[in-house]
Write a protein that holds these residues in place. Structure first.
Motif, PDB file in Angstrom:
ATOM      1  N   LYS A   2       0.620  -1.145  -0.080  1.00  0.00           N
ATOM      2  CA  LYS A   2      -0.088   0.072   0.015  1.00  0.00           C
ATOM      3  C   LYS A   2       0.967   1.304  -0.020  1.00  0.00           C
ATOM      4  N   ASP A   3       1.917   1.265   0.616  1.00  0.00           N
ATOM      5  CA  ASP A   3       2.736   2.364   0.848  1.00  0.00           C
ATOM      6  C   ASP A   3       3.612   2.768  -0.611  1.00  0.00           C
ATOM      7  N   GLU A   4       3.994   1.640  -1.136  1.00  0.00           N
ATOM      8  CA  GLU A   4       4.661   1.849  -2.511  1.00  0.00           C
ATOM      9  C   GLU A   4       3.490   2.483  -3.426  1.00  0.00           C
ATOM     10  N   LYS A   5       2.082   1.807  -3.491  1.00  0.00           N
ATOM     11  CA  LYS A   5       1.236   2.395  -4.360  1.00  0.00           C
ATOM     12  C   LYS A   5       1.051   3.946  -4.149  1.00  0.00           C
ATOM     13  N   ASN A   6       0.966   4.189  -2.947  1.00  0.00           N
ATOM     14  CA  ASN A   6       0.759   5.884  -2.510  1.00  0.00           C
ATOM     15  C   ASN A   6       1.708   6.627  -2.944  1.00  0.00           C
ATOM     16  N   SER A   7       3.019   6.236  -3.311  1.00  0.00           N
ATOM     17  CA  SER A   7       3.934   7.124  -3.934  1.00  0.00           C
ATOM     18  C   SER A   7       3.794   7.234  -5.206  1.00  0.00           C
ATOM     19  N   PHE A   8       2.832   6.798  -5.931  1.00  0.00           N
ATOM     20  CA  PHE A   8       2.761   6.871  -7.312  1.00  0.00           C
ATOM     21  C   PHE A   8       1.658   7.430  -7.370  1.00  0.00           C
ATOM     22  N   LEU A   9       0.654   8.230  -6.512  1.00  0.00           N
ATOM     23  CA  LEU A   9      -0.493   8.869  -6.687  1.00  0.00           C
ATOM     24  C   LEU A   9      -0.516  10.081  -7.523  1.00  0.00           C
ATOM     25  N   SER A  10       0.739  10.764  -7.554  1.00  0.00           N
ATOM     26  CA  SER A  10       0.798  12.095  -8.331  1.00  0.00           C
ATOM     27  C   SER A  10       0.854  11.702  -9.990  1.00  0.00           C
ATOM     28  N   LEU A  11       1.059  10.400 -10.254  1.00  0.00           N
ATOM     29  CA  LEU A  11       1.328  10.006 -11.826  1.00  0.00           C
ATOM     30  C   LEU A  11      -0.140  10.396 -12.655  1.00  0.00           C
ATOM     31  N   LYS A  12      -0.067  11.044 -13.485  1.00  0.00           N
ATOM     32  CA  LYS A  12      -1.195  11.592 -14.238  1.00  0.00           C
ATOM     33  C   LYS A  12      -1.123  11.104 -15.613  1.00  0.00           C
ATOM     34  N   GLN A  13      -2.647  10.868 -16.081  1.00  0.00           N
ATOM     35  CA  GLN A  13      -2.652  10.321 -17.788  1.00  0.00           C
ATOM     36  C   GLN A  13      -3.501  11.528 -18.461  1.00  0.00           C
ATOM     37  N   PHE A  14      -3.293  11.483 -19.635  1.00  0.00           N
ATOM     38  CA  PHE A  14      -3.529  12.743 -20.512  1.00  0.00           C
ATOM     39  C   PHE A  14      -4.489  12.168 -21.568  1.00  0.00           C
ATOM     40  N   ASP A  15      -5.214  13.096 -22.253  1.00  0.00           N
ATOM     41  CA  ASP A  15      -5.950  12.688 -23.497  1.00  0.00           C
ATOM     42  C   ASP A  15      -4.950  12.516 -24.675  1.00  0.00           C
ATOM     43  N   GLN A  16      -3.865  13.207 -24.640  1.00  0.00           N
ATOM     44  CA  GLN A  16      -2.895  12.899 -25.685  1.00  0.00           C
ATOM     45  C   GLN A  16      -1.702  12.599 -24.987  1.00  0.00           C
ATOM     46  N   GLU A  17      -0.897  11.424 -25.425  1.00  0.00           N
ATOM     47  CA  GLU A  17       0.359  11.025 -24.758  1.00  0.00           C
ATOM     48  C   GLU A  17       1.223  10.823 -25.930  1.00  0.00           C
ATOM     49  N   PRO A  18       1.888  11.952 -26.338  1.00  0.00           N
ATOM     50  CA  PRO A  18       2.968  11.870 -27.431  1.00  0.00           C
ATOM     51  C   PRO A  18       4.242  11.090 -26.865  1.00  0.00           C
ATOM     52  N   VAL A  19       4.720  10.074 -27.485  1.00  0.00           N
ATOM     53  CA  VAL A  19       6.058   9.409 -27.240  1.00  0.00           C
ATOM     54  C   VAL A  19       7.302   9.942 -28.395  1.00  0.00           C
ATOM     55  N   TYR A  20       8.146  10.211 -28.076  1.00  0.00           N
ATOM     56  CA  TYR A  20       9.379  10.647 -28.988  1.00  0.00           C
ATOM     57  C   TYR A  20      10.525   9.674 -28.752  1.00  0.00           C
ATOM     58  N   GLN A  21      10.949   9.452 -29.937  1.00  0.00           N
ATOM     59  CA  GLN A  21      12.079   8.482 -30.003  1.00  0.00           C
ATOM     60  C   GLN A  21      13.272   8.745 -30.996  1.00  0.00           C
ATOM     61  N   ILE A  22      14.301   8.150 -30.765  1.00  0.00           N
ATOM     62  CA  ILE A  22      15.531   8.617 -31.791  1.00  0.00           C
ATOM     63  C   ILE A  22      15.751   7.193 -32.168  1.00  0.00           C
ATOM     64  N   LYS A  23      16.168   7.173 -33.583  1.00  0.00           N
ATOM     65  CA  LYS A  23      16.423   6.014 -34.490  1.00  0.00           C
ATOM     66  C   LYS A  23      17.874   6.140 -35.004  1.00  0.00           C
ATOM     67  N   VAL A  24      18.945   5.569 -34.690  1.00  0.00           N
ATOM     68  CA  VAL A  24      20.299   5.774 -35.585  1.00  0.00           C
ATOM     69  C   VAL A  24      20.681   4.483 -36.282  1.00  0.00           C
ATOM     70  N   LYS A  25      21.356   4.627 -37.291  1.00  0.00           N
ATOM     71  CA  LYS A  25      21.841   3.627 -38.201  1.00  0.00           C
ATOM     72  C   LYS A  25      22.943   4.038 -38.518  1.00  0.00           C
ATOM     73  N   SER A  26      24.330   3.072 -38.064  1.00  0.00           N
ATOM     74  CA  SER A  26      25.624   3.681 -38.397  1.00  0.00           C
ATOM     75  C   SER A  26      26.459   2.418 -37.837  1.00  0.00           C
ATOM     76  N   THR A  27      27.592   2.262 -38.663  1.00  0.00           N
ATOM     77  CA  THR A  27      28.577   1.246 -38.008  1.00  0.00           C
ATOM     78  C   THR A  27      29.868   2.153 -37.208  1.00  0.00           C
ATOM     79  N   TYR A  28      29.545   3.643 -37.150  1.00  0.00           N
ATOM     80  CA  TYR A  28      30.402   4.348 -36.542  1.00  0.00           C
ATOM     81  C   TYR A  28      30.039   3.998 -34.646  1.00  0.00           C
ATOM     82  N   ASN A  29      30.823   4.506 -33.955  1.00  0.00           N
ATOM     83  CA  ASN A  29      30.579   4.625 -32.613  1.00  0.00           C
ATOM     84  C   ASN A  29      29.928   5.929 -32.203  1.00  0.00           C
ATOM     85  N   TYR A  30      29.163   6.459 -31.458  1.00  0.00           N
ATOM     86  CA  TYR A  30      28.877   7.663 -31.201  1.00  0.00           C
ATOM     87  C   TYR A  30      27.771   7.744 -29.747  1.00  0.00           C
TER      88      TYR A  30
END
Length: 304
Positions: A2-30
């Protein structure tokens, strides 16, 4: 529970939840940094197609900065060649997707595409003469949340470097000890700010956050022996407000130093707990404010 669950009470959900991501293709290091947070790092000769979500590096809506640092390719032994090469591609894309009501991610939309430039300042670039190449780009994110994160934290660049390293190493040793002795109280206290930030940026529900955290709580309670922290280097990110220890040699060069080696289905695996610390107030304790986990095949050496 119960205590662990209470620690996440501030988390919110939204009507729109965009996710941003990066893709890289290369044989180089970076290394790819978003808002000076290292989100994607490659120092090997096999992970040539990489992908990661980057919401946890985006604290609020608006313009986001991306820095790209490109290094020579790796030799089979993990060391790097001395120079870049001609006609070796490096392709990066920033994409936007979104969680649908069905619980799936929508088809990604490309926001920015980047390739190595052929010229700069009117002059052709001969990559074979360079030991590294750096560039920057930006994109606009429309995340619905605003996170304070590390924005008001202490500027660690102003601290004595030796004392800073000693304090950071001490924190890592305590966290490593928590994994090895099952000190769940220390682990929970140390990681709590990062859990809230990462889970909110990932749009976790309270139940999803609890399930994810409980997995790691069990892992700590099981008392796993980790690899030595050394060798490491101290690195500062987040415009001076984030700090961490990162490996200097293969196979974890550029990655976190909290590592657990194990076997799964006969394969050697390495689980890496990558994290960033901040100091909320001058003279106060360090705490984890950002984390990321890697679990990958471990080709060099033997697992426990």
């Amino acid at each position: 529970m119960k205590d662990e669950k209470n620690s996440f009470l501030s988390l919110k959900q939204f009507d729109q939840e965009p996710v941003y991501q990066i893709k890289v293709k290369s044989t180089y290091n970076y290394e790819v940094l978003v808002n000076d947070v290292p989100v994607l790092v490659k120092y090997n000769d096999y992970m040539n197609d990489n992908f990661t979500e980057i919401n946890s590096a985006i604290l609020s809506a608006g313009t986001q900065q991306v820095a790209v640092k490109i290094f020579p390719k790796s030799r089979p032994d993990g060391t790097l060649l001395s120079k870049l090469e001609k006609d070796i591609p490096f392709r990066l894309s920033v994409e936007r997707t979104e969680w649908t009501k069905a619980g799936d991610l929508a088809e990604p939309e490309a926001l920015v595409s980047y390739e190595l430039p052929q010229a700069r300042g009117g002059a052709q670039i001969d990559y074979s003469t360079l030991s590294e190449f750096m560039d920057t780009l930006s994109f606009t994110a429309s995340v619905p949340y605003t996170l304070n994160g590390w924005q008001q934290s202490v500027d660690l660049r102003k601290m004595n470097r030796e004392k800073l390293e000693a304090d950071v190493v001490s924190f890592y040793k305590k966290l490593k000890d928590a994994f090895e002795t099952g000190d769940l109280d220390f682990y929970k206290k140390a990681i709590a700010p990062a859990e809230l930030l990462v889970y909110q940026a990932s749009y976790f529900t309270k139940d999803e956050a609890l399930a994810k955290s409980s997995t790691w709580y069990r892992f700590v309670e099981e008392k796993h022996g980790l690899e030595p922290l050394e060798p490491y280097t101290l690195q500062i990110f987040g415009s001076g407000r984030l700090v961490c220890l990162r490996g200097v040699n293969a196979p974890n060069k550029g990655e976190g130093v909290l590592r657990y080696l194990y076997k799964k289905n006969g394969m050697n695996r390495m689980l890496t707990y990558d994290l960033l610390l901040h100091q909320p107030a001058a003279g106060g304790d360090f705490e984890v404010i950002w984390f990321k986990h890697y679990d990958k095949n471990f080709f060099k050496g033997m697992a426990r």
